[in-house]
Scaffold this motif. Structure first.
Motif, PDB file in Angstrom:
ATOM      1  N   LEU A  56       0.851  -1.197   0.000  1.00  0.00           N
ATOM      2  CA  LEU A  56       0.000   0.000   0.000  1.00  0.00           C
ATOM      3  C   LEU A  56       0.878   1.236   0.000  1.00  0.00           C
ATOM      4  N   GLY A  57       0.570   2.152  -0.936  1.00  0.00           N
ATOM      5  CA  GLY A  57       1.243   3.453  -0.924  1.00  0.00           C
ATOM      6  C   GLY A  57       0.374   4.420  -0.129  1.00  0.00           C
ATOM      7  N   LYS A  58      -0.142   5.444  -0.831  1.00  0.00           N
ATOM      8  CA  LYS A  58      -0.995   6.430  -0.150  1.00  0.00           C
ATOM      9  C   LYS A  58      -2.484   6.075  -0.261  1.00  0.00           C
ATOM     10  N   GLY A  59      -2.773   4.936  -0.906  1.00  0.00           N
ATOM     11  CA  GLY A  59      -4.173   4.512  -0.998  1.00  0.00           C
ATOM     12  C   GLY A  59      -5.035   5.484  -1.786  1.00  0.00           C
ATOM     13  N   THR A  60      -4.463   6.098  -2.849  1.00  0.00           N
ATOM     14  CA  THR A  60      -5.248   7.075  -3.628  1.00  0.00           C
ATOM     15  C   THR A  60      -5.866   6.447  -4.870  1.00  0.00           C
ATOM     16  N   ASN A  61      -5.702   5.130  -5.005  1.00  0.00           N
ATOM     17  CA  ASN A  61      -6.222   4.486  -6.215  1.00  0.00           C
ATOM     18  C   ASN A  61      -6.891   3.145  -5.920  1.00  0.00           C
ATOM     19  N   HIS A  75       2.797  -1.250   4.367  1.00  0.00           N
ATOM     20  CA  HIS A  75       2.593   0.182   4.113  1.00  0.00           C
ATOM     21  C   HIS A  75       3.956   0.811   3.860  1.00  0.00           C
ATOM     22  N   ASN A  76       4.120   1.290   2.626  1.00  0.00           N
ATOM     23  CA  ASN A  76       5.453   1.732   2.191  1.00  0.00           C
ATOM     24  C   ASN A  76       5.686   3.221   2.438  1.00  0.00           C
ATOM     25  N   ASN A  77       6.696   3.491   3.253  1.00  0.00           N
ATOM     26  CA  ASN A  77       7.073   4.890   3.529  1.00  0.00           C
ATOM     27  C   ASN A  77       8.527   5.145   3.180  1.00  0.00           C
ATOM     28  N   GLY A 119      -0.412  10.641  -4.223  1.00  0.00           N
ATOM     29  CA  GLY A 119       0.164   9.306  -4.068  1.00  0.00           C
ATOM     30  C   GLY A 119       1.682   9.295  -4.121  1.00  0.00           C
ATOM     31  N   THR A 120       2.222   8.076  -3.988  1.00  0.00           N
ATOM     32  CA  THR A 120       3.675   7.878  -3.939  1.00  0.00           C
ATOM     33  C   THR A 120       4.228   7.620  -5.344  1.00  0.00           C
ATOM     34  N   VAL A 121       5.531   7.768  -5.470  1.00  0.00           N
ATOM     35  CA  VAL A 121       6.131   7.497  -6.779  1.00  0.00           C
ATOM     36  C   VAL A 121       6.097   5.990  -7.082  1.00  0.00           C
ATOM     37  N   GLY A 122       6.115   5.143  -6.032  1.00  0.00           N
ATOM     38  CA  GLY A 122       5.990   3.691  -6.244  1.00  0.00           C
ATOM     39  C   GLY A 122       4.652   3.356  -6.892  1.00  0.00           C
ATOM     40  N   GLY A 123       3.582   3.965  -6.370  1.00  0.00           N
ATOM     41  CA  GLY A 123       2.247   3.755  -6.936  1.00  0.00           C
ATOM     42  C   GLY A 123       2.168   4.286  -8.363  1.00  0.00           C
ATOM     43  N   ALA A 124       2.804   5.428  -8.599  1.00  0.00           N
ATOM     44  CA  ALA A 124       2.759   6.046  -9.936  1.00  0.00           C
ATOM     45  C   ALA A 124       3.478   5.180 -10.963  1.00  0.00           C
ATOM     46  N   ALA A 129       1.038   6.097 -13.920  1.00  0.00           N
ATOM     47  CA  ALA A 129       0.070   7.199 -13.782  1.00  0.00           C
ATOM     48  C   ALA A 129       0.384   8.278 -14.803  1.00  0.00           C
ATOM     49  N   GLY A 130      -0.665   8.934 -15.274  1.00  0.00           N
ATOM     50  CA  GLY A 130      -0.456   9.970 -16.279  1.00  0.00           C
ATOM     51  C   GLY A 130      -1.512  11.054 -16.212  1.00  0.00           C
ATOM     52  N   ALA A 131      -1.161  12.205 -16.758  1.00  0.00           N
ATOM     53  CA  ALA A 131      -2.097  13.339 -16.827  1.00  0.00           C
ATOM     54  C   ALA A 131      -1.498  14.402 -17.739  1.00  0.00           C
TER      55      ALA A 131
HETATM   56  C1  LIG Z   1      -7.878  13.315  -6.673  1.00  0.00           C
HETATM   57  C2  LIG Z   1      -7.137  12.246  -7.426  1.00  0.00           C
HETATM   58  C3  LIG Z   1      -6.661  12.508  -8.681  1.00  0.00           C
HETATM   59  C4  LIG Z   1      -5.948  11.530  -9.392  1.00  0.00           C
HETATM   60  N1  LIG Z   1      -5.496  11.825 -10.632  1.00  0.00           N
HETATM   61  C5  LIG Z   1      -4.826  10.891 -11.332  1.00  0.00           C
HETATM   62  C6  LIG Z   1      -4.335  11.188 -12.636  1.00  0.00           C
HETATM   63  O1  LIG Z   1      -4.466  12.291 -13.143  1.00  0.00           O
HETATM   64  N2  LIG Z   1      -3.692  10.208 -13.306  1.00  0.00           N
HETATM   65  C7  LIG Z   1      -3.495   8.958 -12.773  1.00  0.00           C
HETATM   66  O2  LIG Z   1      -2.890   8.097 -13.433  1.00  0.00           O
HETATM   67  N3  LIG Z   1      -3.951   8.644 -11.542  1.00  0.00           N
HETATM   68  C8  LIG Z   1      -4.605   9.583 -10.811  1.00  0.00           C
HETATM   69  N4  LIG Z   1      -5.067   9.288  -9.550  1.00  0.00           N
HETATM   70  C9  LIG Z   1      -4.847   7.937  -9.007  1.00  0.00           C
HETATM   71  C10 LIG Z   1      -3.610   7.836  -8.091  1.00  0.00           C
HETATM   72  O3  LIG Z   1      -3.265   9.065  -7.571  1.00  0.00           O
HETATM   73  C11 LIG Z   1      -2.400   7.286  -8.795  1.00  0.00           C
HETATM   74  O4  LIG Z   1      -2.688   6.062  -9.383  1.00  0.00           O
HETATM   75  C12 LIG Z   1      -1.212   7.123  -7.836  1.00  0.00           C
HETATM   76  O5  LIG Z   1      -0.063   6.962  -8.600  1.00  0.00           O
HETATM   77  C13 LIG Z   1      -1.353   5.967  -6.835  1.00  0.00           C
HETATM   78  O6  LIG Z   1      -0.305   6.080  -5.864  1.00  0.00           O
HETATM   79  P1  LIG Z   1      -0.515   5.537  -4.375  1.00  0.00           P
HETATM   80  O7  LIG Z   1       0.765   5.664  -3.654  1.00  0.00           O
HETATM   81  O8  LIG Z   1      -1.675   6.201  -3.732  1.00  0.00           O
HETATM   82  O9  LIG Z   1      -0.837   4.025  -4.656  1.00  0.00           O
HETATM   83  P2  LIG Z   1      -1.910   3.104  -3.910  1.00  0.00           P
HETATM   84  O10 LIG Z   1      -3.279   3.626  -4.220  1.00  0.00           O
HETATM   85  O11 LIG Z   1      -1.553   2.923  -2.509  1.00  0.00           O
HETATM   86  O12 LIG Z   1      -1.678   1.748  -4.707  1.00  0.00           O
HETATM   87  C14 LIG Z   1      -2.028   1.636  -6.063  1.00  0.00           C
HETATM   88  C15 LIG Z   1      -1.454   0.319  -6.599  1.00  0.00           C
HETATM   89  O13 LIG Z   1      -0.039   0.431  -6.644  1.00  0.00           O
HETATM   90  C16 LIG Z   1       0.565  -0.604  -5.871  1.00  0.00           C
HETATM   91  N5  LIG Z   1       1.754  -0.040  -5.242  1.00  0.00           N
HETATM   92  C17 LIG Z   1       1.858   1.087  -4.491  1.00  0.00           C
HETATM   93  N6  LIG Z   1       3.129   1.281  -4.094  1.00  0.00           N
HETATM   94  C18 LIG Z   1       3.856   0.250  -4.591  1.00  0.00           C
HETATM   95  C19 LIG Z   1       5.218  -0.126  -4.533  1.00  0.00           C
HETATM   96  N7  LIG Z   1       6.141   0.588  -3.863  1.00  0.00           N
HETATM   97  N8  LIG Z   1       5.601  -1.270  -5.152  1.00  0.00           N
HETATM   98  C20 LIG Z   1       4.706  -2.023  -5.843  1.00  0.00           C
HETATM   99  N9  LIG Z   1       3.393  -1.716  -5.940  1.00  0.00           N
HETATM  100  C21 LIG Z   1       2.980  -0.590  -5.329  1.00  0.00           C
HETATM  101  C22 LIG Z   1      -0.486  -1.049  -4.890  1.00  0.00           C
HETATM  102  O14 LIG Z   1      -0.267  -2.396  -4.492  1.00  0.00           O
HETATM  103  C23 LIG Z   1      -1.765  -0.874  -5.701  1.00  0.00           C
HETATM  104  O15 LIG Z   1      -1.970  -2.006  -6.490  1.00  0.00           O
HETATM  105  C24 LIG Z   1      -5.746  10.251  -8.810  1.00  0.00           C
HETATM  106  C25 LIG Z   1      -6.238   9.989  -7.530  1.00  0.00           C
HETATM  107  C26 LIG Z   1      -6.915  10.978  -6.832  1.00  0.00           C
HETATM  108  C27 LIG Z   1      -7.405  10.699  -5.445  1.00  0.00           C
END
Ligand SMILES: Cc1cc2nc3c(=O)[nH]c(=O)nc-3n(C[C@H](O)[C@H](O)[C@H](O)COP(=O)(O)OP(=O)(O)OC[C@H]3O[C@@H](n4cnc5c(N)ncnc54)[C@H](O)[C@@H]3O)c2cc1C
Length: 318
Positions: A56-61, A75-77, A119-124, A129-131
């Motif tokens: 789990l990163g920041k749980g934004t997806n 929970h990755n910090n 969110g975190t760069v790991g999640g991205a 992730a893109g925009a």
């Molecule tokens: C308001 C809002 C706007 C957003 N806009 C965009 C946007 O424009 N474009 C876009 O692409 N996304 C967008 N998102 C989605 C989200 O922000 C991205 O997908 C973000 O990169 C997820 O990062 P996170 O740390 O929150 O990951 P989490 O939500 O914690 O996890 C997402 C996935 O990544 C995996 N993961 C996380 N960290 C790691 C790691 N270190 N190693 C391996 N796997 C990992 C998790 O297991 C899970 O499967 C948005 C979200 C919100 C709330």
């Protein structure tokens, strides 16, 4: 190090989710290895389905089930930003917003597209992730990860990360067992004010268009590749094409035209402001969100013959 029955709603941007049976907080590679050793001891007698690990990163997806997760949450910090010329070596738990602040202060350009990306760069990296016509892959040079089964660490160059639309190797069957530890982003020198303004523009745009007043997890559905639009709708929908970074029809437009905006189930609602967001009006249940997802998909399928695909992830069942 491992805690029991930790409420996941506290770690979710949605404020939704039941307890994690086991929960491990990590800030270094050593803590991770130590925690995994402890987990091996705890889980050695468990049936296979209880040995599951989720990063789990920041749980934004992620939509986390109210039933929680019957396994280990990591929970990755992992912190740290280190400059090497025009490259940045970044711990995978660093927030994208922290990287952007660093880029402004150090006059590094190329990552501005990520302005306001939570969110975190790991999640991205994992979801590419893109925009604003940019994608994480545009900046990635190398990714280091650890296999949670074999504990083998591996560096992958960008091409080996198999990036695609909201996809990478780390999302594949083969790669989903790896935790990203660090990422090298490639940037170039730029002008501080130009970088700052470009990032701020994106943040302002998001604040104006997205329902930031409610807990949410971003876009529910991926945008639809133009090729996936049935012939009979191509002409009418062509006017809405945008680059993401290739031609797509925004899902928000399809949802708007399918008239689902504002639909409420329990305490979850398809946002009035941006129909690709489903917001938590307060104590929404995970099943409320799931029911809205099913409702929205059915409406778009019925109207356009298009099957929307979730961009969000699910954790836990039901
Ligand atoms: C308001 C809002 C706007 C957003 N806009 C965009 C946007 O424009 N474009 C876009 O692409 N996304 C967008 N998102 C989605 C989200 O922000 C991205 O997908 C973000 O990169 C997820 O990062 P996170 O740390 O929150 O990951 P989490 O939500 O914690 O996890 C997402 C996935 O990544 C995996 N993961 C996380 N960290 C790691 C790691 N270190 N190693 C391996 N796997 C990992 C998790 O297991 C899970 O499967 C948005 C979200 C919100 C709330």
């Amino acid at each position: 190090m491992i805690r029991r029955d930790v409420p996941l709603k506290d770690y979710s941007n949605y404020k939704i989710g039941g307890p994690a049976a086991y929960f491990l907080e990590v800030s270094t590679r050593e803590e991770l290895l130590q925690g995994l050793k402890e987990w091996q001891g705890i889980s050695s007698s468990f049936p296979k389905d209880k040995k599951n690990i989720f990063v789990l990163g920041k749980g934004t997806n992620i939509l986390i089930s109210d039933k929680g997760f019957n396994g280990l949450i990591i929970h990755n910090n992992i912190p740290g930003i280190e400059r090497r010329g025009e490259d940045l070596v970044i711990g995978s738990g660093v927030l994208v917003s922290q990287i952007l602040s660093y880029c402004i202060e150090n006059q590094l350009s190329g990552f501005e597209w990520a302005g306001g990306l939570p969110g975190t760069v790991g999640g991205a990296v994992r979801g590419n992730a893109g925009a604003f016509s940019g994608e994480t892959k545009d900046n990635v040079k190398e990714v280091t990860s650890l296999n949670l089964d074999t504990l083998e660490e591996k560096k992958r160059a960008k091409l080996e990360c198999l990036f695609d639309y909201r996809f990478s190797f780390f999302k594949s069957e083969q790669g989903k067992n790896e935790i990203i530890l660090s990422v090298v982003l490639s940037l170039k020198n730029g002008d501080k004010e130009t970088i700052r303004n470009s990032i701020q523009e994106k943040i302002d745009y998001r604040n104006a268009k997205h329902p930031m007043e409610y807990p949410n997890i971003g876009s529910t559905f991926k945008n639809v590749k133009v090729e996936a639009v049935p012939e009979n709708w191509k002409k009418e929908l062509t006017q809405y094409i945008k680059n993401d970074p290739f031609p797509v029809i925004p899902s928000a437009k399809l949802l708007f035209l399918a008239n689902v905006k504002g639909k409420r189930i329990g305490n979850a609602q398809i946002s009035e402001k941006h129909p690709n967001f489903i917001v938590n009006l307060g104590n929404a249940a995970s099943n409320d969100v799931k029911a809205l997802i099913a409702f929205a998909k059915a409406a778009v399928l019925e109207k356009f013959g298009i099957e929307l695909e979730e961009e969000i992830m699910y954790l836990g069942s039901a």
